[in-house]
Design an enzyme around this catalytic site. Structure first.
Site, short mmCIF file in Angstrom:
data_model
loop_
_atom_site.label_atom_id
_atom_site.label_comp_id
_atom_site.label_asym_id
_atom_site.label_seq_id
_atom_site.Cartn_x
_atom_site.Cartn_y
_atom_site.Cartn_z
N LYS A 90 22.81 -61.35 -37.08
CA LYS A 90 24.09 -60.75 -36.65
C LYS A 90 24.14 -60.61 -35.13
O LYS A 90 25.11 -61.00 -34.51
CB LYS A 90 24.28 -59.34 -37.27
CG LYS A 90 24.37 -59.32 -38.77
CD LYS A 90 24.74 -57.93 -39.29
CE LYS A 90 23.67 -56.87 -39.09
NZ LYS A 90 22.44 -57.09 -39.85
N ARG A 126 28.81 -50.47 -42.61
CA ARG A 126 27.68 -50.75 -43.49
C ARG A 126 27.83 -50.05 -44.84
O ARG A 126 26.93 -50.14 -45.67
CB ARG A 126 26.40 -50.28 -42.83
CG ARG A 126 25.66 -51.40 -42.07
CD ARG A 126 24.50 -50.76 -41.33
NE ARG A 126 23.40 -51.64 -41.13
CZ ARG A 126 22.95 -52.04 -39.94
NH1 ARG A 126 23.59 -51.68 -38.85
NH2 ARG A 126 21.89 -52.79 -39.85
N ARG A 181 10.16 -60.68 -34.67
CA ARG A 181 11.27 -60.52 -33.71
C ARG A 181 10.82 -59.73 -32.48
O ARG A 181 10.15 -58.70 -32.60
CB ARG A 181 12.43 -59.82 -34.41
CG ARG A 181 13.59 -59.47 -33.50
CD ARG A 181 14.85 -59.24 -34.28
NE ARG A 181 14.88 -58.00 -35.03
CZ ARG A 181 15.92 -57.63 -35.78
NH1 ARG A 181 16.99 -58.39 -35.88
NH2 ARG A 181 15.90 -56.49 -36.43
N ARG A 205 11.03 -53.67 -31.96
CA ARG A 205 11.65 -52.44 -32.45
C ARG A 205 10.69 -51.71 -33.38
O ARG A 205 10.00 -52.33 -34.17
CB ARG A 205 12.93 -52.79 -33.21
CG ARG A 205 14.14 -52.92 -32.33
CD ARG A 205 15.31 -53.50 -33.06
NE ARG A 205 15.61 -52.86 -34.33
CZ ARG A 205 16.67 -53.17 -35.07
NH1 ARG A 205 17.53 -54.07 -34.66
NH2 ARG A 205 16.89 -52.56 -36.22
N ARG A 248 15.00 -51.09 -45.60
CA ARG A 248 16.31 -51.46 -45.03
C ARG A 248 17.00 -52.48 -45.93
O ARG A 248 18.22 -52.44 -46.11
CB ARG A 248 16.13 -52.00 -43.61
CG ARG A 248 15.88 -50.89 -42.60
CD ARG A 248 15.18 -51.39 -41.34
NE ARG A 248 15.97 -52.30 -40.54
CZ ARG A 248 15.45 -53.09 -39.59
NH1 ARG A 248 14.15 -53.06 -39.33
NH2 ARG A 248 16.22 -53.90 -38.91
P1 AMP Z 1 20.56 -52.49 -36.47
O1 AMP Z 1 20.18 -52.56 -35.03
O2 AMP Z 1 21.97 -52.93 -36.71
O3 AMP Z 1 19.57 -53.20 -37.36
O4 AMP Z 1 20.51 -50.94 -36.87
C1 AMP Z 1 19.30 -50.21 -36.82
C2 AMP Z 1 19.42 -48.96 -37.66
O5 AMP Z 1 20.45 -48.12 -37.13
C3 AMP Z 1 19.80 -49.20 -39.11
O6 AMP Z 1 18.68 -49.51 -39.92
C4 AMP Z 1 20.41 -47.85 -39.47
O7 AMP Z 1 19.43 -46.87 -39.69
C5 AMP Z 1 21.15 -47.48 -38.19
N1 AMP Z 1 22.54 -47.99 -38.22
C6 AMP Z 1 23.07 -48.98 -37.47
N2 AMP Z 1 24.37 -49.17 -37.79
C7 AMP Z 1 24.65 -48.30 -38.77
C8 AMP Z 1 25.81 -48.02 -39.55
N3 AMP Z 1 26.96 -48.72 -39.39
N4 AMP Z 1 25.73 -47.03 -40.47
C9 AMP Z 1 24.61 -46.31 -40.66
N5 AMP Z 1 23.47 -46.55 -39.99
C10 AMP Z 1 23.48 -47.53 -39.05
#
Ligand code: AMP
Length: 220
Positions: free
Chosen positions: A13, A88, A127, A162, A173
């Site tokens: 993404k 999400r 990553r 990360r 996740r």
């Molecule tokens: P990402 O960088 O998009 O993989 O997001 C990392 C983490 O942030 C996710 O595993 C969630 O814990 C939190 N997170 C990011 N976006 C959302 C969202 N739209 N709703 C809830 N939690 C989120």
């Protein structure tokens, strides 16, 4: 133009959103990046977010929706936005429709990325991300390594892994993705905005290829 990047963690993404953002000249807004920034700065929101993120859980809907609602009022996103990692949950998608309608906008395109699960885990564990917040280039130490180990080719900053990019958290996740996020595929299919793209080394199609095709389609 409002574009949503949908897909399990590690499907690309962020990589695709970055290429689209640079070419279409509209900002990429990643809720994950915003949460990580708050965590780094030690804000109240950061503390709340960390308690969920460290367990591989989604941050509560009201917190996340409130964050996006105020981001939508900022000047830089008035001509378009690429939402990377939001919505999400169905509740977030419904809230987004309302938040956009209030601003006379709507979701124009939802890019739904799919990748085989074993490839996702391999990709996430390998990553590395540029630590420079203005760069954030994503590398894979096996498939797409930097020229110099641990250093970003683009800007020379250090690469980081990360905290939640480990096998145990990724599995949680992924579970949460299937339970809470995958219903959005049907939600947007019904709205007629969904465009599904497979990203997989098994078909020799990675994020860059998908982004190129999307950009070409948009020009037509
Ligand atoms: P990402 O960088 O998009 O993989 O997001 C990392 C983490 O942030 C996710 O595993 C969630 O814990 C939190 N997170 C990011 N976006 C959302 C969202 N739209 N709703 C809830 N939690 C989120």
């Amino acid at each position: 133009m409002v574009i949503i990047m949908l897909g399990a963690p590690g499907t690309g993404k962020g990589t695709i959103a970055k290429i689209l953002s640079e070419n279409l000249n509209i900002p990429q807004v990643s809720t994950g990046d915003i949460f990580r920034k708050h965590i780094k700065e030690g804000t109240e929101l950061g503390k709340i977010a960390e308690s969920y993120i460290s367990k591989g859980q989604l941050v509560a809907d009201d917190v996340t929706i409130g964050l996006v609602n105020s981001r939508l009022d900022e000047k830089d996103v008035q001509n378009g936005i690429i939402l990377d990692g939001f919505p999400r949950t169905v509740k977030q998608a419904e809230a987004l429709d309302e938040m956009l309608a209030k601003r006379n906008k709507k979701v124009d395109m939802v890019i739904n990325l799919t990748t085989p699960e074993e490839e996702i885990i391999e990709r996430i564990v390998n990553r590395r991300i540029c630590s420079n917040p203005d760069c954030k280039t994503v590398y894979n130490i096996i498939l797409n390594p930097p020229k110099k180990e641990g250093i970003c080719d683009v800007c020379g900053h250090e690469l980081i892994q990360r905290k939640d990019d480990n096998v145990e958290t990724v599995k949680k996740r992924l579970q949460n993705y299937f339970m809470q996020t995958s219903p959005l595929v049907e939600y947007y299919e019904k709205q007629g905005t969904l465009k599904t793209e497979e990203v997989s080394k098994s078909i020799n199609r990675l994020g860059g290829d998908v982004a190129k095709d999307i950009l070409e389609n948009l020009k037509r």
